[in-house]
Design a protein around this motif. Structure first.
Motif, PDB file in Angstrom:
ATOM      1  N   ILE A   4       4.582   9.217   7.257  1.00  0.00           N
ATOM      2  CA  ILE A   4       3.437   8.384   7.604  1.00  0.00           C
ATOM      3  C   ILE A   4       3.900   6.934   7.688  1.00  0.00           C
ATOM      4  CG2 ILE A   4       1.157   7.582   6.865  1.00  0.00           C
ATOM      5  CD1 ILE A   4       0.949  10.181   5.206  1.00  0.00           C
ATOM      6  N   PHE A   5       3.615   6.297   8.821  1.00  0.00           N
ATOM      7  CA  PHE A   5       3.826   4.863   8.993  1.00  0.00           C
ATOM      8  C   PHE A   5       2.443   4.230   8.987  1.00  0.00           C
ATOM      9  CE2 PHE A   5       7.730   6.415  10.895  1.00  0.00           C
ATOM     10  CZ  PHE A   5       8.669   5.492  10.472  1.00  0.00           C
ATOM     11  N   ALA A   6       2.178   3.342   8.028  1.00  0.00           N
ATOM     12  CA  ALA A   6       0.894   2.650   7.951  1.00  0.00           C
ATOM     13  C   ALA A   6       1.141   1.157   8.056  1.00  0.00           C
ATOM     14  CB  ALA A   6       0.184   2.990   6.645  1.00  0.00           C
ATOM     15  N   ILE A   7       0.615   0.537   9.096  1.00  0.00           N
ATOM     16  CA  ILE A   7       0.776  -0.895   9.317  1.00  0.00           C
ATOM     17  C   ILE A   7      -0.523  -1.551   8.869  1.00  0.00           C
ATOM     18  CG2 ILE A   7       1.253  -2.703  11.018  1.00  0.00           C
ATOM     19  CD1 ILE A   7       2.419  -0.249  12.735  1.00  0.00           C
ATOM     20  N   VAL A   8      -0.428  -2.394   7.842  1.00  0.00           N
ATOM     21  CA  VAL A   8      -1.624  -2.997   7.254  1.00  0.00           C
ATOM     22  C   VAL A   8      -1.460  -4.507   7.173  1.00  0.00           C
ATOM     23  CG1 VAL A   8      -2.022  -0.907   5.897  1.00  0.00           C
ATOM     24  CG2 VAL A   8      -0.869  -2.823   4.838  1.00  0.00           C
ATOM     25  N   GLN A   9      -2.582  -5.202   7.098  1.00  0.00           N
ATOM     26  CA  GLN A   9      -2.540  -6.662   6.964  1.00  0.00           C
ATOM     27  C   GLN A   9      -2.028  -7.009   5.566  1.00  0.00           C
ATOM     28  OE1 GLN A   9      -6.287  -8.771   7.221  1.00  0.00           O
ATOM     29  NE2 GLN A   9      -5.322 -10.321   8.516  1.00  0.00           N
ATOM     30  N   ASP A  10      -1.304  -8.112   5.461  1.00  0.00           N
ATOM     31  CA  ASP A  10      -0.732  -8.524   4.180  1.00  0.00           C
ATOM     32  C   ASP A  10      -1.772  -8.620   3.067  1.00  0.00           C
ATOM     33  OD1 ASP A  10       1.911  -8.572   4.917  1.00  0.00           O
ATOM     34  OD2 ASP A  10       1.982 -10.720   5.307  1.00  0.00           O
ATOM     35  N   GLN A  11      -2.998  -9.012   3.407  1.00  0.00           N
ATOM     36  CA  GLN A  11      -4.051  -9.133   2.395  1.00  0.00           C
ATOM     37  C   GLN A  11      -4.338  -7.799   1.694  1.00  0.00           C
ATOM     38  OE1 GLN A  11      -6.791 -11.286   5.232  1.00  0.00           O
ATOM     39  NE2 GLN A  11      -7.490 -12.090   3.269  1.00  0.00           N
ATOM     40  N   ASP A  12      -4.098  -6.686   2.370  1.00  0.00           N
ATOM     41  CA  ASP A  12      -4.381  -5.362   1.814  1.00  0.00           C
ATOM     42  C   ASP A  12      -3.152  -4.723   1.172  1.00  0.00           C
ATOM     43  OD1 ASP A  12      -7.022  -5.458   2.765  1.00  0.00           O
ATOM     44  OD2 ASP A  12      -6.408  -4.718   4.724  1.00  0.00           O
ATOM     45  N   SER A  13      -2.009  -5.345   1.324  1.00  0.00           N
ATOM     46  CA  SER A  13      -0.736  -4.735   0.947  1.00  0.00           C
ATOM     47  C   SER A  13      -0.627  -4.385  -0.542  1.00  0.00           C
ATOM     48  CB  SER A  13       0.408  -5.663   1.353  1.00  0.00           C
ATOM     49  OG  SER A  13       1.635  -5.142   0.928  1.00  0.00           O
ATOM     50  N   ASN A  14      -0.896  -5.345  -1.413  1.00  0.00           N
ATOM     51  CA  ASN A  14      -0.738  -5.077  -2.848  1.00  0.00           C
ATOM     52  C   ASN A  14      -1.726  -4.038  -3.354  1.00  0.00           C
ATOM     53  OD1 ASN A  14       1.432  -6.809  -3.178  1.00  0.00           O
ATOM     54  ND2 ASN A  14       0.129  -8.564  -3.638  1.00  0.00           N
ATOM     55  N   ARG A  15      -2.971  -4.130  -2.874  1.00  0.00           N
ATOM     56  CA  ARG A  15      -3.987  -3.160  -3.284  1.00  0.00           C
ATOM     57  C   ARG A  15      -3.585  -1.748  -2.843  1.00  0.00           C
ATOM     58  NH1 ARG A  15      -7.988  -5.784  -1.577  1.00  0.00           N
ATOM     59  NH2 ARG A  15      -8.061  -4.956   0.532  1.00  0.00           N
ATOM     60  N   LEU A  16      -3.094  -1.614  -1.609  1.00  0.00           N
ATOM     61  CA  LEU A  16      -2.674  -0.308  -1.115  1.00  0.00           C
ATOM     62  C   LEU A  16      -1.463   0.204  -1.887  1.00  0.00           C
ATOM     63  CD1 LEU A  16      -2.865   2.075   0.789  1.00  0.00           C
ATOM     64  CD2 LEU A  16      -1.542   0.763   2.459  1.00  0.00           C
ATOM     65  N   SER A  17      -0.512  -0.665  -2.158  1.00  0.00           N
ATOM     66  CA  SER A  17       0.676  -0.273  -2.901  1.00  0.00           C
ATOM     67  C   SER A  17       0.306   0.284  -4.275  1.00  0.00           C
ATOM     68  CB  SER A  17       1.623  -1.466  -3.045  1.00  0.00           C
ATOM     69  OG  SER A  17       2.798  -1.101  -3.701  1.00  0.00           O
ATOM     70  N   ASP A  18      -0.586  -0.408  -4.975  1.00  0.00           N
ATOM     71  CA  ASP A  18      -1.032   0.060  -6.295  1.00  0.00           C
ATOM     72  C   ASP A  18      -1.742   1.403  -6.198  1.00  0.00           C
ATOM     73  OD1 ASP A  18      -0.001  -2.272  -7.359  1.00  0.00           O
ATOM     74  OD2 ASP A  18      -1.954  -3.280  -7.529  1.00  0.00           O
ATOM     75  N   ALA A  19      -2.593   1.565  -5.187  1.00  0.00           N
ATOM     76  CA  ALA A  19      -3.343   2.816  -5.025  1.00  0.00           C
ATOM     77  C   ALA A  19      -2.420   3.987  -4.678  1.00  0.00           C
ATOM     78  CB  ALA A  19      -4.420   2.648  -3.957  1.00  0.00           C
ATOM     79  N   LEU A  20      -1.413   3.747  -3.845  1.00  0.00           N
ATOM     80  CA  LEU A  20      -0.465   4.809  -3.509  1.00  0.00           C
ATOM     81  C   LEU A  20       0.327   5.232  -4.741  1.00  0.00           C
ATOM     82  CD1 LEU A  20       0.839   3.546  -0.048  1.00  0.00           C
ATOM     83  CD2 LEU A  20      -0.500   5.623  -0.464  1.00  0.00           C
ATOM     84  N   THR A  21       0.719   4.266  -5.565  1.00  0.00           N
ATOM     85  CA  THR A  21       1.446   4.569  -6.796  1.00  0.00           C
ATOM     86  C   THR A  21       0.575   5.401  -7.732  1.00  0.00           C
ATOM     87  OG1 THR A  21       2.769   2.568  -6.601  1.00  0.00           O
ATOM     88  CG2 THR A  21       2.658   3.581  -8.776  1.00  0.00           C
ATOM     89  N   LYS A  22      -0.703   5.001  -7.871  1.00  0.00           N
ATOM     90  CA  LYS A  22      -1.639   5.764  -8.699  1.00  0.00           C
ATOM     91  C   LYS A  22      -1.815   7.195  -8.196  1.00  0.00           C
ATOM     92  CE  LYS A  22      -4.946   2.792 -10.914  1.00  0.00           C
ATOM     93  NZ  LYS A  22      -6.246   2.170 -10.865  1.00  0.00           N
ATOM     94  N   GLY A  23      -1.783   7.350  -6.877  1.00  0.00           N
ATOM     95  CA  GLY A  23      -1.939   8.665  -6.261  1.00  0.00           C
ATOM     96  C   GLY A  23      -0.657   9.477  -6.233  1.00  0.00           C
ATOM     97  N   ASN A  24       0.394   8.974  -6.864  1.00  0.00           N
ATOM     98  CA  ASN A  24       1.687   9.662  -6.924  1.00  0.00           C
ATOM     99  C   ASN A  24       2.388   9.774  -5.567  1.00  0.00           C
ATOM    100  OD1 ASN A  24       2.908  10.180  -9.296  1.00  0.00           O
ATOM    101  ND2 ASN A  24       2.054  12.231  -9.558  1.00  0.00           N
TER     102      ASN A  24
END
Length: 109
Positions: A4-24
């Motif tokens: 999966i390649f997900a291109i996101v705006q920098d403003q969403d980057s940290n929140r997404l990174s944390d959520a992906l880590t939480k989701g394993n």
């Protein structure tokens, strides 16, 4: 297995990174630049099993929201600079552009 390649705006980057880590989900983050607004983006590369793709997409959708932003367009080549008066316009930014591709082989050394 899928990539999966997900291109996101920098403003969403940290929140997404944390959520992906939480989701394993393991992900690689790359700093990228968008072509339209020439603004910073982050591209996430996520490898996952076929049955977990929908879970990853749900996390991306939940954490990457579109929003409105004001921008001033640059002068086009056909306009003389003396008469050009740029007016801010509202554009939609954010959200995520996601590509899901099959993986033929996967090796972890």
């Amino acid at each position: 297995m899928k990539l999966i390649f997900a291109i996101v705006q920098d403003q969403d980057s940290n929140r997404l990174s944390d959520a992906l880590t939480k989701g394993n989900f393991g992900a690689t983050k790359l700093a990228t630049t968008g072509g339209f607004l020439k603004a910073g983006n982050t591209t996430f590369i996520i490898g996952t099993e076929d049955e977990r793709v929908e879970d990853a997409l749900a996390i991306i959708k939940e954490n990457c929201k579109a929003r409105e932003q004001m921008m001033t367009p640059s002068a086009s080549l056909g306009v003389t600079v003396d008469t050009y008066v740029p007016y801010p316009i509202e554009v939609q930014v954010g959200g995520a552009t996601v590509f899901v591709m099959p993986v033929e082989n996967f090796h972890h050394f």
